[in-house]
Design an enzyme around this catalytic site. Structure first.
Site, PDB file in Angstrom:
ATOM      1  N   HIS A 157      72.614  20.891 178.093  1.00  0.00           N
ATOM      2  CA  HIS A 157      71.785  22.046 178.499  1.00  0.00           C
ATOM      3  C   HIS A 157      72.647  23.254 178.852  1.00  0.00           C
ATOM      4  O   HIS A 157      72.232  24.092 179.651  1.00  0.00           O
ATOM      5  CB  HIS A 157      70.884  21.707 179.697  1.00  0.00           C
ATOM      6  N   SER A 278      86.007  47.265 168.507  1.00  0.00           N
ATOM      7  CA  SER A 278      84.799  48.077 168.581  1.00  0.00           C
ATOM      8  C   SER A 278      85.164  49.516 168.262  1.00  0.00           C
ATOM      9  O   SER A 278      86.259  49.966 168.582  1.00  0.00           O
ATOM     10  CB  SER A 278      84.213  47.975 169.988  1.00  0.00           C
ATOM     11  N   LYS A 284      87.673  46.147 173.504  1.00  0.00           N
ATOM     12  CA  LYS A 284      86.974  45.019 172.890  1.00  0.00           C
ATOM     13  C   LYS A 284      87.765  44.290 171.813  1.00  0.00           C
ATOM     14  O   LYS A 284      88.498  44.883 171.043  1.00  0.00           O
ATOM     15  CB  LYS A 284      85.661  45.505 172.268  1.00  0.00           C
ATOM     16  N   GLU A 291      80.642  35.070 164.510  1.00  0.00           N
ATOM     17  CA  GLU A 291      79.252  35.557 164.527  1.00  0.00           C
ATOM     18  C   GLU A 291      78.675  35.647 163.114  1.00  0.00           C
ATOM     19  O   GLU A 291      77.511  35.323 162.877  1.00  0.00           O
ATOM     20  CB  GLU A 291      79.181  36.929 165.195  1.00  0.00           C
ATOM     21  N   TYR A 318      58.250  22.983 132.438  1.00  0.00           N
ATOM     22  CA  TYR A 318      59.047  24.179 132.673  1.00  0.00           C
ATOM     23  C   TYR A 318      58.135  25.385 132.871  1.00  0.00           C
ATOM     24  O   TYR A 318      57.153  25.560 132.154  1.00  0.00           O
ATOM     25  CB  TYR A 318      60.010  24.456 131.492  1.00  0.00           C
ATOM     26  N   LYS A 326      68.388  30.466 140.380  1.00  0.00           N
ATOM     27  CA  LYS A 326      69.835  30.707 140.243  1.00  0.00           C
ATOM     28  C   LYS A 326      70.429  31.578 141.338  1.00  0.00           C
ATOM     29  O   LYS A 326      71.484  31.246 141.886  1.00  0.00           O
ATOM     30  CB  LYS A 326      70.134  31.283 138.876  1.00  0.00           C
TER      31      LYS A 326
HETATM   32  N1  ARG Z   1      66.627  32.020 131.737  1.00  0.00           N
HETATM   33  C1  ARG Z   1      65.799  30.869 131.777  1.00  0.00           C
HETATM   34  C2  ARG Z   1      65.931  30.162 133.144  1.00  0.00           C
HETATM   35  O1  ARG Z   1      66.834  30.447 133.824  1.00  0.00           O
HETATM   36  C3  ARG Z   1      66.190  29.921 130.721  1.00  0.00           C
HETATM   37  C4  ARG Z   1      65.078  29.092 130.188  1.00  0.00           C
HETATM   38  C5  ARG Z   1      64.046  29.949 129.562  1.00  0.00           C
HETATM   39  N2  ARG Z   1      63.115  29.154 128.834  1.00  0.00           N
HETATM   40  C6  ARG Z   1      62.012  29.696 128.343  1.00  0.00           C
HETATM   41  N3  ARG Z   1      61.245  28.923 127.653  1.00  0.00           N
HETATM   42  N4  ARG Z   1      61.706  30.948 128.536  1.00  0.00           N
HETATM   43  O2  ARG Z   1      65.120  29.341 133.517  1.00  0.00           O
END
Ligand code: ARG
Length: 458
Positions: A157, A278, A284, A291, A318, A326
């Site tokens: 604590h 600072s 400082k 941080e 998909y 990404k």
């Molecule tokens: N740039 C797309 C991704 O990152 C690749 C796959 C795209 N596939 C499609 N059928 N449009 O997911």
């Protein structure tokens, strides 16, 4: 407007804004080396299966290798109209080797291709993180050896609780990182699955040899369901979760360093090289690195939420939403590797104020439990001894005294059975070294753990 590889059925060119909106090449170009590696393996498999000729294989592979070198040298121009890295490379290949380049995408879809690229990328990067975690664990052991006898107050604590060894504290982080390492290795098993051959979603009519592609790319396993293969991003979410835990561990350590480096605590000094000043207050010296690591932890958590939210409503299989995996993945990678590196540098140059830590360890009734246990050893039931020592502490607080300032007469007012040896259990060294349970803070136990760690035992 550039021609698209998929525009056979289209009568109108892509809207310019749509082109910008749908493009991912400006960030997924990071996958280029993996995309090419996958394409080379795929081409070799196509040739082995006589789907392309030996000669075509040679031309395509040589073209891909040229493109790879060009990208490495920074001479490759990515166009937004390429849409993504997969099409940028295919476009460049056809420009370079002509029509035969159009055979590369045989029996493949970008849907299985992008999953492959992400897996190859993660496999490499996880290895890099494993190396960083291993280096950090070794630094912690070194630091623990240097501070093997330094006594500090242990807190619960954020209130002073019981004295512990600083080495014990440091090795607590070793244990956390050791679990992180195990999680990374375990996750790697699910990354290491070869998805090519799933094609768009249903598999391929062509006689693809998936085992052969997997062998070429050193995958111990191949995906067993083509629909799952193109819609699965569990391995990405899982990695970002493990990264979140690593960040959380670093962040908690940083939080202690921030508190410990205040004037009020003065337990540690972070070296000048890892602090900043600072712009207004000349006195400082701020723990900004610590941080920022703490702050960037939130960013990685955010990436995890982004991914889980991205996935939760997707119909099979998909969907283009998946392209949004990404940036959070890359950002997580950059953040966690950057933080691990700088954190390792920072802790190597910490200067602990041993005298201060020891002095504070003795204050605040930190050995009160030891007095209670002293009575337990003399046959007093723990609940009773807890009460006796509680009253002793209240008395001391009223008198503005510490437990060791009390005379034996004062002790005996609370319990007749107190002897002179009670003063021994008030010493912080004794309190520490009495905690010899397995995993306890006694120096003997900490040294034993260091020995186990150095002997390679988990
Ligand atoms: N740039 C797309 C991704 O990152 C690749 C796959 C795209 N596939 C499609 N059928 N449009 O997911």
């Amino acid at each position: 407007m550039k021609k698209k590889p998929w525009d056979g059925r289209f009568r109108e060119p892509t809207d310019e804004q749509v082109e910008v909106f749908t493009a991912s090449v400006h960030f997924d170009k990071r996958l280029a080396p993996y995309d090419i590696e996958g394409s080379i393996a795929h081409t070799k498999m196509l040739a082995r299966q006589r789907i392309v000729s030996k000669k075509e294989e040679k031309t395509i592979v040589a073209g891909l290798r040229d493109i790879f070198r060009e990208i490495e040298r920074g001479n490759f121009t990515f166009h937004l109209s390429d849409e993504d890295i997969h099409m940028a490379i295919e476009r460049a290949l056809i420009e370079r080797v002509g029509e035969v380049g159009g055979k590369l995408h045989t029996g493949r879809s970008r849907n299985d291709q992008v999953s492959l690229d992400a897996r190859l990328y993660l496999r490499d990067e996880i290895q890099r993180i494993l190396d960083l975690v291993a280096a950090l664990k070794s630094s912690l052991v070194e630091l623990a050896k240097r501070e093997s006898r330094t006594i500090m107050p242990g807190y619960t604590h954020l209130q002073k609780a019981q004295p512990v060894l600083l080495s014990h504290y440091l090795l607590a982080y070793w244990e956390m990182l050791d679990r992180d390492e195990a999680r990374l290795r375990d996750g790697l098993k699910r990354v290491n699955v070869m998805p090519l051959g799933a094609a768009a979603l249903a598999g391929s009519v062509l006689p693809l040899d998936r085992e052969y592609t997997a062998r070429l790319l050193k995958f111990p396993e191949i995906s067993r369901n083509s629909m799952d293969a193109v819609s699965d991003r569990d391995f990405v979410a899982e990695f970002v979760f493990v990264a979140s835990l690593i960040m959380m561990h670093l962040s908690r350590f940083c939080e202690d360093l921030i508190i410990w480096s205040t004037e009020e605590f003065s337990f540690v000094e972070i070296s000048d090289a890892f602090t900043t000043g600072s712009s207004i207050m000349p006195q400082k010296k701020n723990p900004d690195v610590a941080e920022l690591i703490r702050g960037k932890t939130g960013r990685v958590y955010g990436n995890m939420i982004t991914l889980l939210t991205l996935l939760k409503g997707l119909p099979m299989t998909y969907n283009r939403d998946l392209q949004e995996d990404k940036e959070p993945l890359f950002d997580t990678m950059d953040t966690v590797t950057g933080c691990l590196e700088i954190f390792a540098g920072m802790i190597k140059h910490l200067r602990f104020n041993r005298a201060r830590m020891q002095e504070e360890a003795a204050r605040g009734f930190s050995t009160a439990t030891d007095v209670a246990d002293y009575l337990v050893i003399r046959g007093v039931p723990f609940r009773e001894s807890h009460g006796i020592v509680g009253r002793l502490v209240a008395y001391c607080t009223g008198e503005n005294k510490g437990l060791s300032d009390l005379t034996i007469k004062e002790f005996r007012r609370f319990y007749k059975g107190f002897d002179e040896d009670v003063y021994e259990c008030l010493q912080v060294e004794n309190a520490v070294n009495a905690r010899r349970t397995l995993g306890g803070t006694a120096e003997k136990m900490v040294l034993k753990r260091i020995e186990e760690i150095e002997g390679g035992k988990r």
